[in-house]
Design a protein around this motif. Structure first.
Motif, short mmCIF file in Angstrom:
data_model
loop_
_atom_site.label_atom_id
_atom_site.label_comp_id
_atom_site.label_asym_id
_atom_site.label_seq_id
_atom_site.Cartn_x
_atom_site.Cartn_y
_atom_site.Cartn_z
N SER A 1 -2.04 -6.58 3.37
CA SER A 1 -1.39 -7.07 4.59
C SER A 1 -2.32 -7.02 5.79
O SER A 1 -1.98 -7.54 6.83
CB SER A 1 -0.17 -6.22 4.91
N LYS A 2 -3.45 -6.36 5.67
CA LYS A 2 -4.30 -6.15 6.85
C LYS A 2 -5.35 -7.25 6.96
O LYS A 2 -5.02 -8.34 7.36
CB LYS A 2 -4.90 -4.74 6.81
N ALA B 1 -6.08 1.41 3.61
CA ALA B 1 -5.33 0.24 4.09
C ALA B 1 -6.11 -0.53 5.15
O ALA B 1 -6.12 -1.76 5.17
CB ALA B 1 -3.97 0.67 4.65
N HIS B 2 -6.77 0.21 6.05
CA HIS B 2 -7.50 -0.45 7.15
C HIS B 2 -8.97 -0.69 6.78
O HIS B 2 -9.70 -1.23 7.60
CB HIS B 2 -7.51 0.45 8.39
N TYR C 1 -0.59 -1.58 16.00
CA TYR C 1 -1.27 -0.47 15.33
C TYR C 1 -1.62 0.66 16.29
O TYR C 1 -2.66 1.30 16.18
CB TYR C 1 -2.51 -0.96 14.55
N MET D 1 8.14 -3.64 6.69
CA MET D 1 8.00 -4.37 5.42
C MET D 1 9.16 -4.05 4.47
O MET D 1 9.08 -3.13 3.65
CB MET D 1 6.68 -3.99 4.74
N TYR E 1 -0.77 4.40 17.55
CA TYR E 1 -0.22 5.57 16.86
C TYR E 1 -0.10 6.74 17.83
O TYR E 1 -0.73 7.79 17.66
CB TYR E 1 -1.10 5.95 15.67
N ILE F 1 3.56 6.50 6.88
CA ILE F 1 2.81 7.34 5.93
C ILE F 1 3.37 8.77 5.89
O ILE F 1 3.46 9.39 4.83
CB ILE F 1 1.30 7.34 6.27
N GLY G 1 1.54 -6.90 -0.77
CA GLY G 1 0.59 -6.55 -1.82
C GLY G 1 -0.45 -5.52 -1.43
O GLY G 1 -0.69 -5.24 -0.24
N THR H 1 -7.31 8.62 6.08
CA THR H 1 -6.67 7.47 6.74
C THR H 1 -7.65 6.33 6.97
O THR H 1 -7.29 5.16 6.89
CB THR H 1 -6.08 7.90 8.10
N SER I 1 -4.30 -2.16 1.28
CA SER I 1 -3.21 -3.04 1.70
C SER I 1 -3.74 -4.46 1.85
O SER I 1 -4.74 -4.68 2.54
CB SER I 1 -2.66 -2.57 3.05
N CYS J 1 0.83 -1.20 0.00
CA CYS J 1 0.00 0.00 0.00
C CYS J 1 0.87 1.25 0.00
O CYS J 1 0.55 2.24 -0.66
CB CYS J 1 -0.89 -0.06 1.23
N ARG J 2 2.00 1.20 0.73
CA ARG J 2 2.83 2.41 0.82
C ARG J 2 3.41 2.78 -0.54
O ARG J 2 3.52 3.96 -0.86
CB ARG J 2 3.92 2.22 1.89
N ASN K 1 -1.86 8.10 12.86
CA ASN K 1 -1.59 7.39 11.61
C ASN K 1 -0.25 6.68 11.76
O ASN K 1 0.58 7.05 12.60
CB ASN K 1 -1.48 8.44 10.49
N ASP K 2 -0.03 5.70 10.93
CA ASP K 2 1.27 5.02 10.90
C ASP K 2 2.35 6.05 10.51
O ASP K 2 2.17 6.81 9.56
CB ASP K 2 1.20 3.91 9.85
N ASP L 1 -6.53 6.66 1.71
CA ASP L 1 -5.76 5.52 2.21
C ASP L 1 -6.76 4.57 2.86
O ASP L 1 -7.26 4.83 3.95
CB ASP L 1 -4.70 5.99 3.21
C1 LIG Z 1 -2.98 3.58 7.68
C2 LIG Z 1 -1.97 2.77 6.92
N1 LIG Z 1 -1.77 3.07 5.63
C3 LIG Z 1 -0.88 2.39 4.89
C4 LIG Z 1 -0.14 1.37 5.43
C5 LIG Z 1 0.87 0.68 4.57
O1 LIG Z 1 0.41 -0.56 4.17
P1 LIG Z 1 1.48 -1.60 3.57
O2 LIG Z 1 2.13 -2.24 4.76
O3 LIG Z 1 0.69 -2.54 2.72
O4 LIG Z 1 2.44 -0.81 2.77
C6 LIG Z 1 -0.30 1.03 6.77
C7 LIG Z 1 0.50 -0.06 7.35
O5 LIG Z 1 0.26 -0.52 8.44
C8 LIG Z 1 -1.24 1.76 7.54
O6 LIG Z 1 -1.43 1.46 8.83
#
Ligand SMILES: Cc1ncc(COP(=O)(O)O)c(C=O)c1O
Length: 395
Positions: free
Chosen positions: A149-150, A125-126, A331, A254, A333, A55, A157, A97, A147, A27-28, A51-52, A123
Motif C-alpha cells: 500500500s505504500k 512497510a515503509h 503518516y 484498511m 505519529y 501496529i 497486499g 519500524t 506493505s 502488512c498488518r 509508529n502507526d 516491519d
Molecule cells: C509502520 C507501518 N507498518 C505497517 C503498516 C500496515 O500496513 P498495511 O496497511 O499494508 O497493513 C503501516 C500502515 O500504514 C505502517 O505505517
C-alpha cells in the motif's frame, strides 16, 4: 497448482536475495502471523513509539506486551544503546519500524537478538528498497513484513518474508485460516477506490465520495491517533491472541486487511509492483533533494524513503502551508505510543524525550513532491526546527 500469488512472491523474493516470501492481503495481517508464530504468548516486544497506532493493536491482538524503545533524535530509528540491560533481559522479540524508510540498526539489533536468543521481526512497510549494512531491509529478521500500500500504491497486499524457507507451509496454512472470503461488494469498492480518492483530492468532496471512503476505512480518523477506547480495549485484552476482538482497531485505514483477494485486485497489484523500480528511483531523487534542504539533516547516500521526515519548528503551521498548495500530509505519529496508550497497554520508553521531540517536529513529505513542498514551506516562511539542546535530543 500454481498459486495465484506466485508471480508477486517471485518478484519480492528476487528483491530480497532469495528470501522466501508469502503474499498477505495486508502488512498488518503479515505482522500478526509473524508475531503469533515467533513469540510466546504473553511475551514482551520492543518496538518504536513513533509508529502507526494500528501496529500497537496488532501486538496486543497477538497476545503480547508492547515495550517502547528509546529513539535516535535524528531520524526516529530505534537506539539500541539507550535500552537498559534490564529491559533487554525481559524481551521475547524485537520489532523494527524502519520509520518512513530510514532503517533501524538491523545489524546491531540482529547481534543483540542472537545473544539473547530471541527473534528479530522487521516491519518494512515503509522500507521497501531501503538498505542497511549493505543488505535490503527485511533480510535480517527471522521474519519481515512489507506493505504494497505504500511505495507501490496498490492500497492492498503485502508480504511476509521468512529466513527459514521450511516455515512456508505452516505459515501458509496459518494465513489461509485467517482470510475472509472476498465479497463482490468489497472487490468493487476496491476497484472504484482510486476514483473516489481522486474526487476527494481534486474536486470538492462529494457526499458520495466521502461515504465510499468511510466504508473502506480511509476517512475514520479525525485526529492523528484513532480514539483509544481504553475501556473497550481492556475488555478485549483477555481474548488475545485473536483478531476478531481487536477488529475495530486493526481495520482502521484498511477494512479489507484480511480479505482473500480477487483476480482483479491481484492483477492491479501485479501492475503496480511491476512499476516499483521507477517509483523507487523517483523517491530516491526526491529524498536527496529534501535531505539537502535547510529542513533536512544533510546528505549521505539517499535511500528511496517513503516519506522524508523534514524537521520543522511548528509542524502544524507547516502542514497548513502544504495544504494551501494542495499537498496532504499523512503518516504523522504524534504523540508517541506510550503517551497515547498509557501504562495499562504498554511499557513506557525509559528515555522518551527524543521520541516526543521527533514526533512533534517531523513533517513527513512525499519525496515525489519535493520541489513543490520546498517552495510551499519557503514561501510561507516556515522555519526549520531549532537544534536540540540537551544530550539525547531533549528540549
Ligand atoms: C509502520 C507501518 N507498518 C505497517 C503498516 C500496515 O500496513 P498495511 O496497511 O499494508 O497493513 C503501516 C500502515 O500504514 C505502517 O505505517
Amino acid at each position: 497448482m500454481v498459486s495465484a500469488y506466485a508471480e508477486l512472491e517471485e518478484d519480492m523474493r528476487r528483491r530480497l536475495g532469495g528470501r522466501e516470501c508469502l503474499y498477505v492481503p495486508s502488512c498488518r495481517l503479515g505482522l500478526y502471523l509473524a508475531l503469533r508464530h515467533f513469540c510466546p504468548r504473553g511475551g514482551r516486544v520492543l518496538m518504536s513509539p513513533v509508529n502507526d497506532d494500528v501496529i500497537l493493536f496488532v501486538v496486543l491482538a497477538a497476545g503480547l506486551r508492547p515495550v517502547q524503545a528509546p529513539l535516535d533524535p535524528r531520524d526516529g530509528s530505534i537506539d539500541p544503546a539507550a535500552v537498559p540491560g534490564s529491559v533487554w533481559r525481559g524481551l521475547s522479540a524485537v520489532l523494527t519500524t524502519n520509520l518512513y524508510g530510514n532503517p533501524d540498526p538491523a545489524p546491531d539489533l540482529r547481534a543483540r537478538c542472537d545473544l539473547l536468543g530471541i527473534p528479530l521481526i522487521e516491519d518494512a512497510a515503509h522500507a521497501i528498497g531501503s538498505t542497511t549494512g549493505g543488505r535490503p531491509v527485511g533480510t535480517y529478521g527471522e521474519a519481515a513484513v512489507f506493505s504494497l500500500s505504500k511505495h507501490t500504491g496498490a492500497k492492498t497486499g503485502g508480504f511476509l518474508a521468512l529466513a527459514d524457507p521450511s516455515l512456508r507451509a505452516d505459515l501458509t496454512r496459518a494465513r489461509d485460516a485467517l482470510l475472509h472470503p472476498a465479497r463482490t461488494a468489497s472487490e468493487l469498492a476496491y476497484l472504484l477506490r482510486p476514483g473516489a480518492e481522486a474526487a476527494v483530492r481534486h474536486l470538492r468532496l462529494t457526499g458520495a465520495a466521502r461515504a465510499a471512503l468511510r466504508a473502506l476505512g480511509r476517512e475514520e480518523r479525525e485526529e492523528i491517533r484513532m480514539p483509544l477506547r481504553a475501556d473497550a480495549l481492556a475488555r478485549a485484552l483477555p481474548a488475545a491472541p485473536a483478531l476478531a476482538p481487536f477488529h475495530s482497531w486493526i481495520r482502521v485505514d484498511m477494512h479489507d486487511y484480511r480479505i482473500r483477494p480477487g483476480a482483479a485486485r491481484l492483477r492491479r497489484t501485479r501492475a503496480r509492483l511491476a512499476r516499483l523500480d521507477t517509483v523507487l528511483a523517483a523517491h530516491r531523487e526526491g529524498t536527496a533533494r529534501l535531505l539537502e534542504s535547510e529542513y533536512g539533516p544533510g546528505g549521505g547516500p539517499a535511500q528511496p524513503l517513503f516519506r522524508v521526515p523534514l524537521l520543522v519548528e511548528d509542524r502544524d503551521a507547516a502542514v497548513a502551508a502544504l495544504a494551501r498548495h494542495r499537498i496532504t500530509v499523512g503518516y504523522l505519529y504524534d504523540p508517541p505510543l506510550d503517551t497515547y496508550a498509557g501504562g495499562a497497554f504498554t511499557d513506557p520508553s525509559p528515555a522518551p524525550a527524543a521520541a516526543a521531540r521527533f514526533a512533534r517536529h517531523a513533517l513527513p513529505v512525499d519525496p515525489r513532491r519535493a520541489a513543490r513542498a520546498l517552495t510551499a514551506l519557503r514561501s510561507a516562511g516556515i522555519p526549520p526546527a531549532l537544534p536540540a539542546t540537551a544530550p539525547g535530543g531533549a528540549r
